[in-house]
Write an enzyme that holds these catalytic residues in place. Sequence first.
Site, PDB file in Angstrom:
ATOM      1  N   ASP A 303       1.105  -0.988   0.103  1.00  0.00           N
ATOM      2  CA  ASP A 303       0.152  -0.037  -0.056  1.00  0.00           C
ATOM      3  C   ASP A 303       1.047   1.286  -0.073  1.00  0.00           C
ATOM      4  O   ASP A 303       2.161   1.068  -0.015  1.00  0.00           O
ATOM      5  CB  ASP A 303      -1.029  -0.021   1.336  1.00  0.00           C
ATOM      6  CG  ASP A 303      -1.897   0.881   0.802  1.00  0.00           C
ATOM      7  OD1 ASP A 303      -2.101   1.900   0.153  1.00  0.00           O
ATOM      8  OD2 ASP A 303      -3.119   0.752   1.659  1.00  0.00           O
TER       9      ASP A 303
HETATM   10  C1  BGC Z   1      -5.348   3.164   0.361  1.00  0.00           C
HETATM   11  C2  BGC Z   1      -5.200   1.924  -0.693  1.00  0.00           C
HETATM   12  C3  BGC Z   1      -4.977   2.775  -2.141  1.00  0.00           C
HETATM   13  C4  BGC Z   1      -3.983   3.581  -2.128  1.00  0.00           C
HETATM   14  C5  BGC Z   1      -3.653   4.112  -3.674  1.00  0.00           C
HETATM   15  C6  BGC Z   1      -4.140   3.759   0.167  1.00  0.00           C
HETATM   16  O1  BGC Z   1      -4.104   4.922   0.972  1.00  0.00           O
HETATM   17  O2  BGC Z   1      -5.020   2.363   1.390  1.00  0.00           O
HETATM   18  O3  BGC Z   1      -6.453   1.308  -0.593  1.00  0.00           O
HETATM   19  O4  BGC Z   1      -5.176   1.465  -3.108  1.00  0.00           O
HETATM   20  O5  BGC Z   1      -3.896   4.381  -1.238  1.00  0.00           O
HETATM   21  O6  BGC Z   1      -4.566   5.167  -3.750  1.00  0.00           O
END
Ligand code: BGC
Length: 733
Positions: A303
């Site tokens: 993530d």
């Molecule tokens: C979220 C993810 C997301 C990623 C990219 C993160 O803060 O937890 O679900 O895919 O950002 O935007």
Amino acid sequence: MKKLLRIIPIFLTVILISGTPEKDFSLEKSNNNLIQNLMAQMSLDEKIGQMTMMCISSISANGDKTLFIHPDSALKAIVKYNVGSFISGFGTMAEWKDFVTKLQKMAVTQSRHKIPLLIGIDHVHGANYIKEGTILPHNLNLSCSFDTSLVRKCAALTADETLEAGIRWNLAPVLDLGKNAYWPRLYETFGEDPFVCAAFGAAYVSGIQTDSKGMPSGIAACGKHFIGYSDPKSGWDRTLAEIPDQLMYELFVPPFREAINRGISSIMLNSGEVNGVPVHASLELVNDLLKGYLNFKGIVVSDIKDIQKIVSMHRFAVDEKEATLLAINAGLDISMACNSYDFIRYIKELVQEGKISEQRINMSVEKILRFKSSLGLFNDPYPAKNTNWNTETENHRTIALLAAENSIVLLKNDGILPLNNKANIAVTGIAANSKLHLTGGWTFDWNGAPEERQPKDMVTILDALKQEFKQANIYEVSSSQGEHESVKLLNEADVIILTAGEKPYSEFKGNINDLALDEAQDKWIKKVLSLGKPVILTLIEGRPRLITSYAEKASAVVFAGLPGMKGAEALSGILSGRVNPSGHLSFSYPLAAGHVAPYYQKFSDTPTVLYPFGYGLSYTQFGSSEIQLSDSIFRSSTDTINANIKISNIGSREGKDAVLWYISYPNGKITRPQKILRQFSKVELKPGETGLLTFKIIPEQHFSYPDKTGKIILQRGNYKLFCENHSVNLYFP
Ligand code: BGC
């Protein structure tokens, strides 16, 4: 004369298919020669670059998510650092096409090996980062439909619009179990039940990876966030979760397992920590559970900036270099580094120091190249040209409307609904005349977009009601009109539609201390309810905020959740009776803040709820027969007993019912939930019609559960099967 009942067999719409992926996304299916040649020629730097994902903001001329390339920054990323993937932008369809074309062109003409890029996007409720995109209800709503064929259609249209823009990787679905009502990402989940999450998640994967019209040019799904993210002790995003191993296997694993069985090609890790270890650094959860026990062969992606967080947030590693080593050892393939090239530097040093082998790097890079190849990127990395994609828009909007209609849950109705077309109707509360409350977070921006950036072809609740109730007098009343004036206007109404709930938020921006609504809303709701008028309390929210004292006084309560761009039309159709409500709660609606528990709590903890899981009213009535069994004693663990139930529409209009089958277990040495869902389906019946539903019960499949090592246990003894208001005993000797 007695009405003759027509009996029609209904085929269960939800039967989980395990074992065979519907589309073979196996990474071996890619162009072998090409991959081998590339692997032989690529330098270490080039390989590490493929493992790096940057945010679009790092190469954008405006330094944000807009799609205007800053050529020097893009060349630096693609040519100097050999970056293999990008995420997170926002723009019109034309801007996306132009952006993807230019960026891919840069990669395939200027990089040494002409390797195309992977571009990913969080299209979590429709194509929510494309200006003209279809904005669907969020997942929590979709699961309230209890109709997996609908989510599959929703996913397929998302894939179509995403592919049209040239994007081949959708960072969805969220497969987290929505069992914690406080968690600000609850609305991104398919609710609290593991079986429902698994069924909806798998249907979503098929919709994305198999059903898109854009095939064979591929698009991949990404299941997130592995694992245990959704039940932080404090309820706040990315705070620690403590999950006993047995519950991890029994509750949190099934949605991921089912998605893997459907052939999901990538999985994103949980940013949080579970049982004292950040998941990104957890050998036990990533290497042993995901890659070992669940046999996941696809791409493991981090993530956002999560290697850094192993140091800064979890304070688990002394520095980022150690964090990089831990994440790579755990099994990470791609780091969503976002705006820093440190990952590249650290990983190179770790290889040079002999702490990470080149073989380990090769393993990830080969997978990434095969992933790109399986998505057709080496053949054609560009968006499709000369397509007439907007001819599909109307069809997609129709699906969005259908999804919203099926996802809204009628929780209370003292007979006021459907509403009289000639009434004086006052509309009030936070979402009376706004679009942004209906679309919620992850809409054109991370935390939702302001009103002026909401879809043009969308209406607010106020406007939708005006269209729906042509002969009624519909008007808005706002608390800001001043107490005297607003009360006067409310008193003139025959009925008041009172909207309450939440404004858009995403992730930690939605952390709350209390499930109760804010003071201003509480005051206004109490004022409106005190007038003694019939009030229809309409909930626009991403999680169940407390409404116990309000619900008691309201004439009707409707959970509209976050119903998307067609939400207002769907809601007014339900209020007028043009649409018969058919949603059922995919989560337990809490009674109070102090005791919030899912329906499958253990025997020692009887849930106290305002509205239970599975609850939902209709404008028709359904009756059901006793459960009939083909036998009541199983001869072996693979023996099948058919349980039949007849559901009849005994009311006066066509309607849909969600039929849920639960089991309870014999006493044993691992305490069991009070009951747990093992099958569900949605039936549609005309007045007087009866449907026959069959649940084929196989002990191995429906009675078994894992112990704390994941080993499957099948207890002997007496089971109970529940459906509607009936129950029968089953014996597995
Ligand atoms: C979220 C993810 C997301 C990623 C990219 C993160 O803060 O937890 O679900 O895919 O950002 O935007």
